[in-house]
Design a protein around this motif. Structure first.
Motif, PDB file in Angstrom:
ATOM      1  N   ALA A 178     -17.314 -39.303  21.452  1.00 57.05           N
ATOM      2  CA  ALA A 178     -17.863 -38.242  20.604  1.00 57.05           C
ATOM      3  C   ALA A 178     -19.380 -38.141  20.781  1.00 57.05           C
ATOM      4  N   MET A 179     -20.057 -39.279  20.906  1.00 56.28           N
ATOM      5  CA  MET A 179     -21.500 -39.269  21.118  1.00 56.28           C
ATOM      6  C   MET A 179     -21.842 -38.631  22.470  1.00 56.28           C
ATOM      7  N   ILE A 180     -21.049 -38.915  23.470  1.00 57.21           N
ATOM      8  CA  ILE A 180     -21.249 -38.309  24.790  1.00 57.21           C
ATOM      9  C   ILE A 180     -21.067 -36.802  24.695  1.00 57.21           C
ATOM     10  N   GLN A 181     -20.031 -36.377  24.007  1.00 56.80           N
ATOM     11  CA  GLN A 181     -19.771 -34.943  23.844  1.00 56.80           C
ATOM     12  C   GLN A 181     -20.923 -34.265  23.100  1.00 56.80           C
ATOM     13  N   ASP A 182     -21.418 -34.912  22.056  1.00 59.43           N
ATOM     14  CA  ASP A 182     -22.559 -34.357  21.309  1.00 59.43           C
ATOM     15  C   ASP A 182     -23.788 -34.229  22.200  1.00 59.43           C
ATOM     16  N   ALA A 183     -24.041 -35.240  23.032  1.00 61.75           N
ATOM     17  CA  ALA A 183     -25.196 -35.214  23.927  1.00 61.75           C
ATOM     18  C   ALA A 183     -25.058 -34.070  24.924  1.00 61.75           C
ATOM     19  N   MET A 202     -13.999 -38.254  27.632  1.00 60.47           N
ATOM     20  CA  MET A 202     -13.351 -39.557  27.627  1.00 60.47           C
ATOM     21  C   MET A 202     -13.155 -40.066  29.054  1.00 60.47           C
ATOM     22  N   GLY A 203     -12.979 -39.152  29.992  1.00 58.10           N
ATOM     23  CA  GLY A 203     -12.731 -39.542  31.371  1.00 58.10           C
ATOM     24  C   GLY A 203     -13.879 -40.317  31.990  1.00 58.10           C
ATOM     25  N   GLU A 204     -15.115 -39.831  31.791  1.00 58.63           N
ATOM     26  CA  GLU A 204     -16.268 -40.532  32.354  1.00 58.63           C
ATOM     27  C   GLU A 204     -16.493 -41.874  31.674  1.00 58.63           C
ATOM     28  N   LEU A 205     -16.244 -41.940  30.384  1.00 63.13           N
ATOM     29  CA  LEU A 205     -16.386 -43.207  29.669  1.00 63.13           C
ATOM     30  C   LEU A 205     -15.351 -44.204  30.191  1.00 63.13           C
ATOM     31  N   ARG A 206     -14.139 -43.751  30.405  1.00 61.13           N
ATOM     32  CA  ARG A 206     -13.090 -44.608  30.971  1.00 61.13           C
ATOM     33  C   ARG A 206     -13.547 -45.129  32.339  1.00 61.13           C
ATOM     34  N   GLU A 207     -14.108 -44.259  33.151  1.00 59.78           N
ATOM     35  CA  GLU A 207     -14.594 -44.639  34.479  1.00 59.78           C
ATOM     36  C   GLU A 207     -15.673 -45.716  34.388  1.00 59.78           C
ATOM     37  N   ILE A 208     -16.606 -45.539  33.464  1.00 59.70           N
ATOM     38  CA  ILE A 208     -17.666 -46.536  33.275  1.00 59.70           C
ATOM     39  C   ILE A 208     -17.066 -47.870  32.864  1.00 59.70           C
ATOM     40  N   LEU A 209     -16.161 -47.838  31.905  1.00 56.62           N
ATOM     41  CA  LEU A 209     -15.546 -49.083  31.435  1.00 56.62           C
ATOM     42  C   LEU A 209     -14.802 -49.789  32.556  1.00 56.62           C
ATOM     43  N   LEU A 210     -14.081 -49.034  33.367  1.00 59.41           N
ATOM     44  CA  LEU A 210     -13.377 -49.632  34.506  1.00 59.41           C
ATOM     45  C   LEU A 210     -14.379 -50.232  35.494  1.00 59.41           C
ATOM     46  N   ASP A 211     -15.478 -49.525  35.741  1.00 61.17           N
ATOM     47  CA  ASP A 211     -16.498 -49.991  36.679  1.00 61.17           C
ATOM     48  C   ASP A 211     -17.149 -51.293  36.229  1.00 61.17           C
ATOM     49  N   ILE A 212     -17.274 -51.495  34.920  1.00 67.42           N
ATOM     50  CA  ILE A 212     -17.911 -52.730  34.448  1.00 67.42           C
ATOM     51  C   ILE A 212     -16.907 -53.866  34.268  1.00 67.42           C
ATOM     52  N   GLY A 213     -15.635 -53.595  34.556  1.00 68.99           N
ATOM     53  CA  GLY A 213     -14.656 -54.678  34.567  1.00 68.99           C
ATOM     54  C   GLY A 213     -13.645 -54.700  33.446  1.00 68.99           C
ATOM     55  N   VAL A 214     -13.603 -53.671  32.620  1.00 67.99           N
ATOM     56  CA  VAL A 214     -12.612 -53.617  31.543  1.00 67.99           C
ATOM     57  C   VAL A 214     -11.260 -53.242  32.154  1.00 67.99           C
ATOM     58  N   GLU A 215     -10.229 -53.936  31.726  1.00 67.77           N
ATOM     59  CA  GLU A 215      -8.880 -53.657  32.206  1.00 67.77           C
ATOM     60  C   GLU A 215      -8.391 -52.318  31.656  1.00 67.77           C
ATOM     61  N   GLU A 216      -7.756 -51.537  32.501  1.00 66.44           N
ATOM     62  CA  GLU A 216      -7.326 -50.191  32.113  1.00 66.44           C
ATOM     63  C   GLU A 216      -6.358 -50.191  30.934  1.00 66.44           C
ATOM     64  N   ASP A 217      -5.494 -51.195  30.846  1.00 70.58           N
ATOM     65  CA  ASP A 217      -4.484 -51.208  29.789  1.00 70.58           C
ATOM     66  C   ASP A 217      -5.048 -51.448  28.390  1.00 70.58           C
ATOM     67  N   VAL A 218      -6.324 -51.841  28.274  1.00 77.05           N
ATOM     68  CA  VAL A 218      -6.918 -52.025  26.941  1.00 77.05           C
ATOM     69  C   VAL A 218      -7.833 -50.877  26.538  1.00 77.05           C
ATOM     70  N   ILE A 219      -7.979 -49.885  27.425  1.00 77.80           N
ATOM     71  CA  ILE A 219      -8.838 -48.743  27.108  1.00 77.80           C
ATOM     72  C   ILE A 219      -8.028 -47.713  26.327  1.00 77.80           C
ATOM     73  N   ALA A 220      -8.302 -47.648  25.036  1.00 76.85           N
ATOM     74  CA  ALA A 220      -7.641 -46.697  24.145  1.00 76.85           C
ATOM     75  C   ALA A 220      -8.673 -46.222  23.124  1.00 76.85           C
ATOM     76  N   PRO A 221      -8.578 -44.976  22.686  1.00 78.46           N
ATOM     77  CA  PRO A 221      -9.595 -44.410  21.782  1.00 78.46           C
ATOM     78  C   PRO A 221      -9.896 -45.256  20.547  1.00 78.46           C
ATOM     79  N   GLU A 222      -8.900 -45.898  19.985  1.00 74.15           N
ATOM     80  CA  GLU A 222      -9.094 -46.646  18.746  1.00 74.15           C
ATOM     81  C   GLU A 222      -9.627 -48.061  18.965  1.00 74.15           C
ATOM     82  N   HIS A 223      -9.702 -48.512  20.199  1.00 68.73           N
ATOM     83  CA  HIS A 223     -10.154 -49.872  20.468  1.00 68.73           C
ATOM     84  C   HIS A 223     -11.663 -49.996  20.334  1.00 68.73           C
TER      85      HIS A 223
END
Length: 75
Positions: free
Chosen positions: A65-70, A1-22
């Motif tokens: 989950a897809m990242i973990q599977d890969a 989840m950490g690397e995915l969060r990093e990617i999302l932040l890098d592309i401009g997603v606000e940190e406060d909206v990054i949650a597993p269920e979103h």
């Protein structure tokens, strides 16, 4: 989840909206550039080819989950 969060932040997603269920489109409201950037980063970093434009609006947890599977298959 950490690397995915990093990617999302890098592309401009606000940190406060990054949650597993979103969901990428309905909750994060990714624009077309962000969606393409995310697809490219998933391919580059993890070898994942995921069509983020299909009918299914992926959650962050589903992508994690897809990242973990890969990673498991690579090991």
């Amino acid at each position: 989840m950490g690397e995915l969060r990093e990617i999302l932040l890098d592309i401009g997603v606000e940190e406060d909206v990054i949650a597993p269920e979103h969901r990428l489109r309905s909750d994060l409201a990714l624009d077309s550039t962000e969606t393409v950037d995310l697809e490219k980063e998933l391919q580059r970093r993890f070898g994942l080819t995921i069509d983020l434009w299909d009918k299914h609006d992926y959650t962050i947890a589903e992508l994690a989950a897809m990242i973990q599977d890969a990673r498991t298959r690579q090991a």
